[in-house]
Enzyme design. Structure first.
Site, PDB file in Angstrom:
ATOM      1  N   HIS A 294      18.310  -1.603   3.974  1.00  0.00           N
ATOM      2  CA  HIS A 294      17.146  -0.914   3.653  1.00  0.00           C
ATOM      3  C   HIS A 294      16.256  -0.801   2.192  1.00  0.00           C
ATOM      4  O   HIS A 294      16.705  -0.954   1.136  1.00  0.00           O
ATOM      5  CB  HIS A 294      15.546  -1.085   4.514  1.00  0.00           C
TER       6      HIS A 294
ATOM      7  N   HIS B 241     -23.681  -3.374   1.717  1.00  0.00           N
ATOM      8  CA  HIS B 241     -23.296  -4.113   0.465  1.00  0.00           C
ATOM      9  C   HIS B 241     -23.972  -3.719  -1.123  1.00  0.00           C
ATOM     10  O   HIS B 241     -23.207  -4.395  -2.330  1.00  0.00           O
ATOM     11  CB  HIS B 241     -24.647  -5.339  -0.304  1.00  0.00           C
TER      12      HIS B 241
ATOM     13  N   GLU C 142     -11.480 -12.997  -0.554  1.00  0.00           N
ATOM     14  CA  GLU C 142     -11.442 -12.790  -1.641  1.00  0.00           C
ATOM     15  C   GLU C 142      -9.481 -12.083  -2.336  1.00  0.00           C
ATOM     16  O   GLU C 142      -9.008 -12.201  -3.026  1.00  0.00           O
ATOM     17  CB  GLU C 142     -12.324 -11.229  -1.711  1.00  0.00           C
TER      18      GLU C 142
ATOM     19  N   HIS D 174      17.301  -1.681  -2.936  1.00  0.00           N
ATOM     20  CA  HIS D 174      17.766  -1.715  -1.578  1.00  0.00           C
ATOM     21  C   HIS D 174      18.981  -2.648  -1.092  1.00  0.00           C
ATOM     22  O   HIS D 174      18.737  -3.626  -1.973  1.00  0.00           O
ATOM     23  CB  HIS D 174      16.079  -2.343  -1.270  1.00  0.00           C
TER      24      HIS D 174
END
Length: 694
Positions: A285, A498, A437, A37
């Site tokens: 890029h 869960h 999280e 890049h």
């Protein structure tokens, strides 16, 4: 100024020459590799040059100096930018144990071998591979997430260890990031947390080039980033031209003068700057510019068009007189200050030395709880909380937190002096990450890289949100600790959304990650003991919500067997079983109960507790064969999780009682009966296994 025009160079000419050296080294490295890049290094060279040459408190001769500023290249695809800087500033090499070596971290030859096998210049920067690389980056958003953890650690270290007249820690963290970083959700979580905690030593530099890999950024990204960060509580500065060194200097100075919040510097840049056909396009890029375009770019820079990996006279000296001299002086001043600190506060200095070496203090495993036999027992999350507190009382730099679940995952440090880490009060050892999280896991990696011992806790099912950061911890070989509770269908009524089913198999598949699912409270003690001795491996502790029996260790095998990953918990009287029952976590007690029934009926059985497949597989063949004799073909594995992977232990004729679908919402006893996790079923399947091999 053309390179060929050099005589006696002015300061501005040296600036320009150095910036274009960074650019052309990056261009040449990508072009020679035919991969990489080039556009971002071309755009960001002046931004990085200004920071490194004039502001970054970093000594190239000692890249692991504890009070150095940290530089994180979150947009890691621009790695040649960093590699060029490491070469030009002559950063010295460091071995994997963070001990300095004489040679340079990156040589000109390394730049020529960009992205080649075993080179010091891999496609994305890798921690512990190339000195001067503070963290492994590339998966977008992870680097800025790490930078928040580095800032947390720096503030915690300062609050805990600085003393009047002895400012041992006052370093800053700078992170380059791009549109991709700021679109990834982890960066939003991390920025929100950093703003809430008002981290004054954190600076993100946003490369606002308005281009993504697919095309113009406004195809997918049109928000006002500055206003978003103002809403997070950040100080926001703007640089309208990435090539304006005066604007850049003012923005960095603004950060250094802002003492009550983190700073975002929005830099307007041109990806592929100087490329007549690819500037401001996605063509700059993710691929080399091409040989003809490289010549045109170099002509624009005033560079010899056919020169490759050219470092003009005066450039290396310029960096030596800049960051080299400034960094060396700062480190020498700090070293003198630390010598005085050591004399006045020898105990604190010793702790810092142990921390830097990932050593444990004397008495680190003393006064641990012992758990007597108890048929009812307690949840392993409960025993783990007690054990964690005992260890943390012995290890002053063991710190951590939870994603708004500390009351459930039992990760709160409760002893006197533990305290909470909060905005403006950074000495607490309990961190509150909120329902973030992913950012929690990424930040924790930054904290561990900063040499504190750190843990995080949440429900096991939510490890899915953390997986990219867990993977990078394993790749970086850092000892992050993950406390995962509510580990199976045993959590009951919350139901399949869960109840983790596939997570154990998923994490067990990850190289260099130790997964441990202890069977009772005393295995929990040993699990934490093993965990805290790790220096280069992260650990996932997988714990129950529901109570499990505490085994009578005068009757069954010693819990210390956990250190080998698997051990004989109960055995046939003559040590020659007809059937082996094996399990992990809460299911080991099922195996023990089935063993007692089988033994009473005359069947010779063995129970193997197998809490960590990784540790067991590391043992020598003779030990593994002792625990799981190849001649015993009748084998039954029991685990309230996906059956995937158990075939390596039960063999082609063995049986697995496990989950082959998602769970259900119901009381735990109903779930266990429905899915076959009963003593009666284990006994029945064991008899089937015996019959099948006769």
């Amino acid at each position: 100024m053309a390179v060929s025009d050099q005589t006696t160079l002015t300061g501005k000419q040296l600036d320009s020459l150095s910036i274009n050296t960074i650019r052309t080294l990056a261009i040449d490295g990508v072009q020679q590799a035919n991969s990489g890049h080039p556009g971002a290094p071309m755009a960001l060279a002046p931004v990085a040059y200004s920071l490194w040459q004039h502001f970054l408190r970093f000594d190239p001769a000692d890249p692991v100096w504890p009070n150095r500023d940290r530089f994180v290249l979150s947009n890691g695809h621009a790695s040649m930018l960093l590699y060029a800087l490491l070469y030009l500033t002559e950063v010295r090499g460091v071995n994997p144990e963070s001990e300095r070596k004489g040679e340079f971290a990156v040589t000109l030859d390394d730049l020529k071998h960009f992205r080649q096998l075993d080179s010091n210049t891999p496609g994305h920067p890798e921690y512990r591979w190339t000195a001067g690389v503070e963290t492994t980056t590339g998966p977008l958003g992870q680097g800025v997430g790490n930078s928040v953890g580095m800032a947390l650690a720096a503030n915690w270290l300062a609050a805990r260890y600085n003393r009047p007249g002895f400012e041992i820690f006052n370093y800053n963290i700078y992170a380059f990031c791009g549109d991709g970083d700021l679109m990834e959700g982890v960066s939003s979580e991390a920025a929100s947390l950093a703003g809430h905690l008002k981290l004054p030593n954190l600076c993100w530099i946003y490369d606002n080039n308005r281009v993504t890999l697919d095309g113009p950024a406004d195809w997918s990204f049109t928000e006002d980033v500055g206003k978003r960060f103002e809403a997070y509580g950040w100080n926001v500065a703007h640089v309208t031209d990435a090539n304006d060194l005066d604007q850049l200097s003012k923005a960095y100075s603004d950060f250094l003068q802002t003492n009550d919040r983190p700073t975002l510097i929005v830099v307007n840049s041109h990806i592929g700057y100087g490329s007549p056909h690819k500037q401001d396009t996605n063509a700059a890029h993710g691929e080399p510019l091409g040989a003809e375009e490289v010549k045109l770019v170099k002509k624009f820079y005033g560079w010899p068009e056919d020169a490759k990996f050219l470092v003009p006279d005066g450039v290396l000296d310029h960096f030596r007189e800049g960051i080299g001299k400034r960094g060396g002086d700062l480190r020498a001043e700090w070293t003198t200050r630390f010598e005085g600190y050591t004399k006045k506060y020898p105990d604190l200095a010793q702790q810092l030395g142990q921390m830097q070496g990932r050593e444990l203090p004397e008495g680190w495993d003393s006064n641990l709880p012992a758990f007597p036999a108890d048929a009812k027992g307690l949840a392993t999350r409960e025993s783990a909380g007690k054990v964690l507190n005992a260890f943390a009382a012995n290890i002053p730099w063991l710190i951590g937190g939870s994603a708004d679940l500390s009351g459930s995952d039992r990760t709160t440090l409760k002893f006197e002096g533990a305290g909470n880490f909060q905005a403006g009060s950074y000495g607490g050892r309990n961190f509150h990450f909120g329902v973030r999280e992913h950012a929690m896991a990424a930040a924790m990696n930054g904290m561990v890289i900063s040499k504190v011992r750190a843990f995080v806790g949440t429900f096991f099912n939510f490890s899915d949100y953390m997986r990219p950061a867990i993977r990078l911890a394993a790749l970086m070989e850092i000892p992050t600790v993950y406390v995962f509770t509510h580990d199976s269908i045993g959590l009951g009524e919350d139901g399949p959304t869960h109840q983790p089913i596939e997570q154990l198999a998923s994490l067990r598949a990850m190289p260099n990650l130790i997964v441990m699912r202890p069977a009772d409270a005393n295995e929990v003690v040993e699990a934490w003991r093993v965990t805290l001795q790790q220096t280069h491996k992260p650990v996932a502790l997988v714990l129950t919500r529901q109570p499990v029996p505490t085994f009578d260790r005068t009757k069954y095998g010693a819990a210390s067997g956990l250190a080998k990953g698997g051990y004989i918990l109960a055995d046939a009287a003559d040590g020659k079983p007809e059937v082996i029952l094996m399990g992990t976590g809460s299911e080991v007690s099922l195996c023990v109960a089935a063993y007692e029934q089988l033994t009473a009926s005359g069947v010779k059985a063995r129970v193997v507790s197998l809490p960590s497949w990784q540790l067991f597989d590391q043992q020598d063949e003779s030990y593994r064969n002792q625990v799981l004799p190849p001649a015993v073909k009748a084998r039954v594995a029991v685990e309230q999780a996906s059956v995937f992977g158990w075939s390596q232990y039960v063999g082609p004729t063995g049986k697995v009682i496990g989950m082959r679908r998602f769970g259900a919402s119901a009381p735990i006893k109903d779930l266990q009966k429905k899915f076959g996790f009963t003593v009666e079923n284990v006994v029945s399947v064991a008899r089937q296994a015996i019959a099948q091999v006769k």
